[in-house]
Structures are given as structure tokens and as C-alpha cells.
Design a protein around this motif. Structure first.
Motif, PDB file in Angstrom:
ATOM      1  N   CYS A   1      -1.778   0.774  13.014  1.00  0.00           N
ATOM      2  CA  CYS A   1      -2.328  -0.020  11.911  1.00  0.00           C
ATOM      3  C   CYS A   1      -2.129  -1.496  12.214  1.00  0.00           C
ATOM      4  CB  CYS A   1      -1.665   0.346  10.584  1.00  0.00           C
ATOM      5  SG  CYS A   1       0.083  -0.096  10.512  1.00  0.00           S
TER       6      CYS A   1
ATOM      7  N   TYR B   1       1.122   7.394   4.325  1.00  0.00           N
ATOM      8  CA  TYR B   1       0.961   8.853   4.234  1.00  0.00           C
ATOM      9  C   TYR B   1       1.440   9.498   5.534  1.00  0.00           C
ATOM     10  CZ  TYR B   1      -1.854   8.017   0.075  1.00  0.00           C
ATOM     11  OH  TYR B   1      -2.279   7.629  -1.180  1.00  0.00           O
TER      12      TYR B   1
ATOM     13  N   ASN C   1       3.953  10.489   0.535  1.00  0.00           N
ATOM     14  CA  ASN C   1       3.543   9.087   0.555  1.00  0.00           C
ATOM     15  C   ASN C   1       4.611   8.228  -0.108  1.00  0.00           C
ATOM     16  OD1 ASN C   1       2.390  10.295  -2.048  1.00  0.00           O
ATOM     17  ND2 ASN C   1       2.163   8.093  -2.414  1.00  0.00           N
TER      18      ASN C   1
ATOM     19  N   ALA D   1      -6.331   8.658   7.619  1.00  0.00           N
ATOM     20  CA  ALA D   1      -5.779   7.317   7.444  1.00  0.00           C
ATOM     21  C   ALA D   1      -4.256   7.365   7.426  1.00  0.00           C
ATOM     22  CB  ALA D   1      -6.292   6.698   6.148  1.00  0.00           C
TER      23      ALA D   1
ATOM     24  N   GLU E   1      -4.906  -1.180  -1.469  1.00  0.00           N
ATOM     25  CA  GLU E   1      -5.843  -1.427  -2.575  1.00  0.00           C
ATOM     26  C   GLU E   1      -6.891  -0.321  -2.636  1.00  0.00           C
ATOM     27  OE1 GLU E   1      -7.380  -5.367  -2.104  1.00  0.00           O
ATOM     28  OE2 GLU E   1      -5.475  -6.324  -2.653  1.00  0.00           O
ATOM     29  N   GLY E   2      -6.443   0.898  -2.417  1.00  0.00           N
ATOM     30  CA  GLY E   2      -7.315   2.064  -2.519  1.00  0.00           C
ATOM     31  C   GLY E   2      -8.185   2.322  -1.314  1.00  0.00           C
ATOM     32  N   LYS E   3      -8.135   1.462  -0.303  1.00  0.00           N
ATOM     33  CA  LYS E   3      -8.975   1.621   0.887  1.00  0.00           C
ATOM     34  C   LYS E   3      -8.153   2.161   2.051  1.00  0.00           C
ATOM     35  CE  LYS E   3     -12.099  -2.158  -0.387  1.00  0.00           C
ATOM     36  NZ  LYS E   3     -12.658  -3.471   0.037  1.00  0.00           N
ATOM     37  N   LYS E   4      -8.792   3.017   2.858  1.00  0.00           N
ATOM     38  CA  LYS E   4      -8.120   3.572   4.028  1.00  0.00           C
ATOM     39  C   LYS E   4      -7.805   2.479   5.037  1.00  0.00           C
ATOM     40  CE  LYS E   4     -10.280   8.149   3.759  1.00  0.00           C
ATOM     41  NZ  LYS E   4     -11.138   9.136   4.478  1.00  0.00           N
ATOM     42  N   HIS E   5      -6.655   2.635   5.682  1.00  0.00           N
ATOM     43  CA  HIS E   5      -6.217   1.628   6.646  1.00  0.00           C
ATOM     44  C   HIS E   5      -5.406   2.312   7.743  1.00  0.00           C
ATOM     45  CE1 HIS E   5      -4.959  -2.494   7.881  1.00  0.00           C
ATOM     46  NE2 HIS E   5      -3.877  -1.857   8.303  1.00  0.00           N
TER      47      HIS E   5
ATOM     48  N   GLY F   1       0.814  -1.206   0.000  1.00  0.00           N
ATOM     49  CA  GLY F   1       0.000   0.000   0.000  1.00  0.00           C
ATOM     50  C   GLY F   1       0.840   1.244   0.000  1.00  0.00           C
ATOM     51  N   GLN F   2       0.211   2.349   0.404  1.00  0.00           N
ATOM     52  CA  GLN F   2       0.879   3.645   0.457  1.00  0.00           C
ATOM     53  C   GLN F   2       0.815   4.175   1.883  1.00  0.00           C
ATOM     54  OE1 GLN F   2       2.434   5.431  -2.269  1.00  0.00           O
ATOM     55  NE2 GLN F   2       2.271   3.351  -3.105  1.00  0.00           N
TER      56      GLN F   2
ATOM     57  N   THR G   1      -3.131   3.532   2.722  1.00  0.00           N
ATOM     58  CA  THR G   1      -4.170   3.023   1.827  1.00  0.00           C
ATOM     59  C   THR G   1      -3.681   1.689   1.292  1.00  0.00           C
ATOM     60  OG1 THR G   1      -3.295   4.177  -0.123  1.00  0.00           O
ATOM     61  CG2 THR G   1      -5.026   5.291   1.142  1.00  0.00           C
TER      62      THR G   1
END
Length: 516
Positions: A453, A402, A407, A432, A437-441, A399-400, A435
């Protein structure tokens, strides 16, 4: 060997490494031999029938195995497979553990068994072990097996699946390794051999002595005596490899050692809280190994005496196999007060997996997945509540991250039973941390002081580690990655095996065994 198993066996050879004690060097020797044989173009697989450890890795198919077998798979240049470690026991109390078979927690008793229950379960477990071993014999030319603890534990001999019980069933030869650095190496080797049955003694093809320092000529008379006393050859004496950075399987690094660390180089100070049921301490190898990071594990050696958290830049709450129990321990140590004080003075806090759950509002365990306590108030820094579930999330992710208005790509893996949800109305308001797969985590607090996390391996990506240190108000040089350091260490062990073991004799003994 049972007729049933021999009838299905195929031509692959199996060599088992057993130790006189825990931490004798079994894991490291298996890794070194896997790399050595793989470099000779043999298709090699590591194998550990039964592993008890709180450090685990996630396979590509979403299974869970011990991190030691993940290391050995890397040494053999093969992808992770649940068959490398068919039985994984993850202790969550002094007498109980979660039982994981072929990568998944069993459904019986919510996956948790007391020691006495598991003793009765061993026949089922052995079947799983033999299934995995058979599958590996169909895919590989050589299986290098790691035993567990010592084969001479008299109270564990009945129904043994981890040491000689396995070796007898599959009819494989055994090398016994002993650690001379601890002292008493001859007593360890002779005593271990004498406590084995005659058939078990007969399958021991030789000894390896590990972690030797000094003049080898001073040891030679002892080696001669040992060979005459046991009628077994000493197949090599491995030297003490200083600064060997190979992940410890279950023993937490207690010394803040590294040859290239000096106070003048260190730019940030990080304290990791050590819980009684701390899991995946290998998450912090990248911090421990970096020359510019002062990374300390904070132990409470006497649970009855509180140990204060020292001044630092970052406090880390690590993963836990019994989150509610460990949170109770944290409060008993008054660490919750130390954390609050640390934050008032502008310090940073991070929670990983179980530590992330502790930073929320509540934790509940209605199904008693981890212990007998069903509910507790958490530290209330994040607007989340966590409920432990009988199913477990097991996945490798990318993921990314931030932070600091930047990022970077981050990689890791998730292993957790908890499901965390936001309290009413908070989901759209939070920041967040990642991210995936595009979802906040994960979460980052509004004041930029607290992060958390579920991602293990959070610090292993060098770019992500640099960004985290920037978050702490400093900067570090990009060091060699943990993965590369681990590969260097594996090669060092493999080279030592090539130089100090009688590999020609080992191969001949192995070949002769399978000609019989």
C-alpha cells in the motif's frame, strides 16, 4: 541584518542551535528546549530554514516538512506547520534533489534541481525562509532554530540560508553544540569558531557539549581552557542518554540495538531492504523498538557485491525517492531472486509506497520526475502499473486494515508522486488491504503472502501491528506505541536540559541580546 527584514520584525525572540558537525545533537537539543520552554507556558515554535532529508511528515494543510521538525513540533505541543521547515530538499541522486518550498515541490524543472542550479536559486529560497520566520514571529513568543550540518563549511558560505547566513539576516544569537563522543570536541568548537567571520563569532553566545560519558571532573580543565581560549561560556555538558529512542532525521539506524531485546523473546524476524534512495525509514521504528520483533536493515555496503536476503518471516520493500533506480539496484543485488525463493518457502512480502510500486507490473516516469529512465518492468506480483506524475499526493489518512478475517483501525500518511492503476479487468477481482474513507486501498495477494500500500506509518498503530504479526503466524504483546515512546524520549531530553544546562544563563543571554 537587512533593513527590509528588521522593519517588519516583531517582538518574538529567536534562538539558533548550530552544530560543529552533522549529528552533533542539534535536532535533539532543539526538541528538548522546545519542550522545556513550552512547559514554562511559553508559546514556542521549532524552525529549520533548510533541511535535506528523505524523512518527511505531512501537515494538516497537506504540506510536507522534515520529520525532525514534526518531532520538535510535538515537543512544543503545537500542530505541524509548513513554516517550521520552509525549505526541504529530498535527494534523488548524488547531485540532485527535489526542492520543496512551503510544503510543496516547486514547478520549475519538475521540482528537481542539481546542486549548482540550487546554488543560484538560494536568493528565492531565502525569501521563502524569511516569510516563514516572520509569520512565526507574529504567532509565537520564542522560535528555536536548528541549523544544518556545520556553519564552517567554507564552500557553502556564499548565499548560506541554513546557518549563519540566516542568523545574520534575522540578527539572532547562536549556541554551538558539539558531540564529545566522536572525539576532538575542543578542536571542533575552536576550529568552527575560528572559521566564522567576526560578526558571526560575536553572535555565538556559548557552547554546549553533548553525549558526555564518565567523570565530569576530568573534563573541567578542558572547559576552563575552552572558555579562556574563546571568551565564550560553556553553557552545559549533556550526558550520553542511553537507549534514547528519538527518530533519526536522515541517518538510518545501523545497529540492531535495544537493551530489552533477547533472542528468547523474539517471535518474528523481519528484514527491511535498504535502497540507495530509501525514504521514510522512520516507518519501521515500531518494528525496531518492539522487544519481540527481530528487525534487521539489510545493507549492501558494496553495490558491486550481492548480499543475500537471510531467512526471515517478512521481507519489506520500503519507500524510495527514485523508484526505478532503486528497483535496478534491487535486481543487481539479486534480491528479486531471493524474494521469489522466500515466497516459494511460504514467507511473506510487504511493499510500502515505492516498494508497493515495485511489486506491480511496470513503472514509468515519462516526465523524468525522479530520474532519467522513463520505463522499467517491475516485479509483477500485483496487477498494477504506476506512472510517476509531477504532482504529489500529500495527505494524512485513517482507515481500516483487513487481515486474517479481521479489521482494525490504522492511521498514517501518504507522500507519493506515483499513480497506480489496475490492468484491464483486474480491479474488481483483487483483495484490498485497506479501506480509506470507504474506498479500497492497497493489495493483498490471493495466496495471502504479499501485501502492499501507499501508507507510511503503517506499523505505528499498535492494534494494526499486532494484526500484521498475526498475519505472519505469530502474536506479540502490545507494546508502548511509537508516539508514546517518542514523548518519553522528548521528556528525557528536556529533563537533561533542565539539569545539565545553565538555563538561567541561557535565558539571560537571550534576554540581553534582544535588549541591545
Amino acid at each position: 541584518m537587512s533593513d527590509e527584514y528588521s522593519a517588519t520584525n516583531v517582538s518574538a525572540k529567536t534562538l539558533m542551535i548550530q552544530g560543529t558537525t552533522s549529528d552533533a545533537g542539534k535536532t535533539t537539543l532543539v526538541a528538548g528546549l522546545c519542550r522545556l520552554f513550552a512547559n514554562r507556558a511559553l508559546k514556542v515554535a521549532p524552525f529549520k530554514p533548510q533541511n535535506m532529508a528523505l524523512n518527511s511528515a505531512v501537515t494538516p494543510c497537506g504540506g510536507e516538512i522534515g520529520r525532525a521538525q514534526a518531532l520538535q513540533a510535538k515537543a512544543a505541543y503545537v500542530e505541524l506547520d509548513v513554516d517550521f521547515n520552509p525549505i526541504l530538499l529530498k535527494p534523488n541522486s548524488d547531485t540532485g534533489a527535489q526542492v520543496i518550498i512551503h510544503g510543496k515541490a516547486i514547478t520549475q524543472n519538475k521540482g528537481v534541481m542539481e546542486a549548482e542550479q540550487y546554488h543560484d536559486y538560494k536568493k528565492i529560497a531565502m525569501n521563502a525562509v524569511l516569510e516563514s520566520h516572520h509569520r512565526l514571529t507574529e504567532q509565537y513568543q520564542l522560535i528555536v532554530v536548528e541549523g544544518a550540518g556545520s556553519p564552517a563549511e567554507i564552500n557553502l558560505r556564499e548565499g548560506d540560508i541554513a546557518n549563519m547566513g540566516f542568523a545574520e539576516t534575522v540578527d539572532c544569537p547562536v549556541i554551538i553544540i558539539a558531540d564529545i563522543d566522536k572525539g576532538g570536541v575542543f578542536a571542533h568548537l575552536v576550529g568552527t569558531l575560528m572559521l566564522l567571520s567576526q560578526s558571526e563569532q560575536d553572535r555565538v553566545i556559548g557552547f554546549v557539549i553533548n553525549r558526555f560519558r564518565g567523570d565530569i571532573s576530568l573534563l573541567e580543565s578542558g572547559l576552563t581552557w575552552l572558555e579562556e581560549r574563546t571568551n565564550k561560556p560553556v553553557l552545559g555538558v549533556l550526558p550520553y542518554l542511553h537507549g534514547l529512542d528519538i527518530s533519526s532525521e536522515d541517518a538510518l539506524i545501523t545497529q540492531q540495538q535495544l537493551n530489552n531485546k533477547t533472542e528468547s523473546k523474539q517471535k518474528v524476524r523481519i528484514v527491511i531492504l535498504v535502497f540507495p534512495h530509501m525514504s521514510n525509514h522512520t516507518d519501521f521504528d515500531a518494528l525496531r523498538l518492539h522487544p519481540e520483533i527481530d528487525c534487521q536493515f539489510l545493507f549492501a555496503k558494496n553495490p558491486q557485491i550481492a548480499v543475500s536476503i537471510p531467512a526471515c518471516d517478512l521481507i519489506i520493500l520500503p519507500g524510495s525517492k527514485n523508484v526505478i533506480s532503486d528497483l535496478t539496484f534491487l535486481r543487481h543485488q539479486n534480491w528479486h531472486q531471493d524474494i521469489a525463493k522466500h515466497l516459494r518457502y511460504g514467507g511473506k512480502v510487504m511493499g510500502i509506497c515505492g516498494g508497493y510500486q515495485m511489486l506491480g507490473q511496470t513503472i514509468s516516469d515519462p516526465h523524468h520526475v525522479e530520474g532519467n529512465i522513463t520505463y522499467c518492468e517491475a516485479l509483477n506480483y500485483f496487477p498494477i502499473t504506476t506512472e510517476l506524475n509531477t504532482s504529489k499526493t500529500l495527505t494524512n489518512v485513517e482507515g481500516q486494515l483487513y487481515l486474517q478475517q479481521r479489521n482494525v483501525t490504522i492511521r498514517g500518511y501518504e507522500i507519493h508522486a506515483g499513480i497506480s492503476q489496475f490492468v484491464n479487468g483486474s480491479k474488481e477481482k483483487y483483495q484490498a488491504l485497506l479501506t480509506i474513507e470507504g474506498k479500497k486501498h492497497g493489495l493483498l495477494s490471493d495466496d495471502n503472502q504479499i501485501a502492499g500500500c501507499y501508507l507510511h506509518g503503517f506499523f505505528d498503530t499498535t492494534e494494526a501491528l499486532g494484526l500484521i504479526i498475526n498475519w505472519l503466524g505469530s502474536d506479540i504483546n502490545q507494546a508502548v506505541s511509537v508516539e508514546e515512546l517518542e514523548n518519553i524520549a522528548i521528556n528525557r531530553v528536556s529533563d537533561a536540559c533542565q539539569q545539565y544546562l545553565d538555563m538561567e544563563k541561557i535565558e539571560q543571554l537571550l534576554s540581553d541580546w534582544y535588549k541591545c
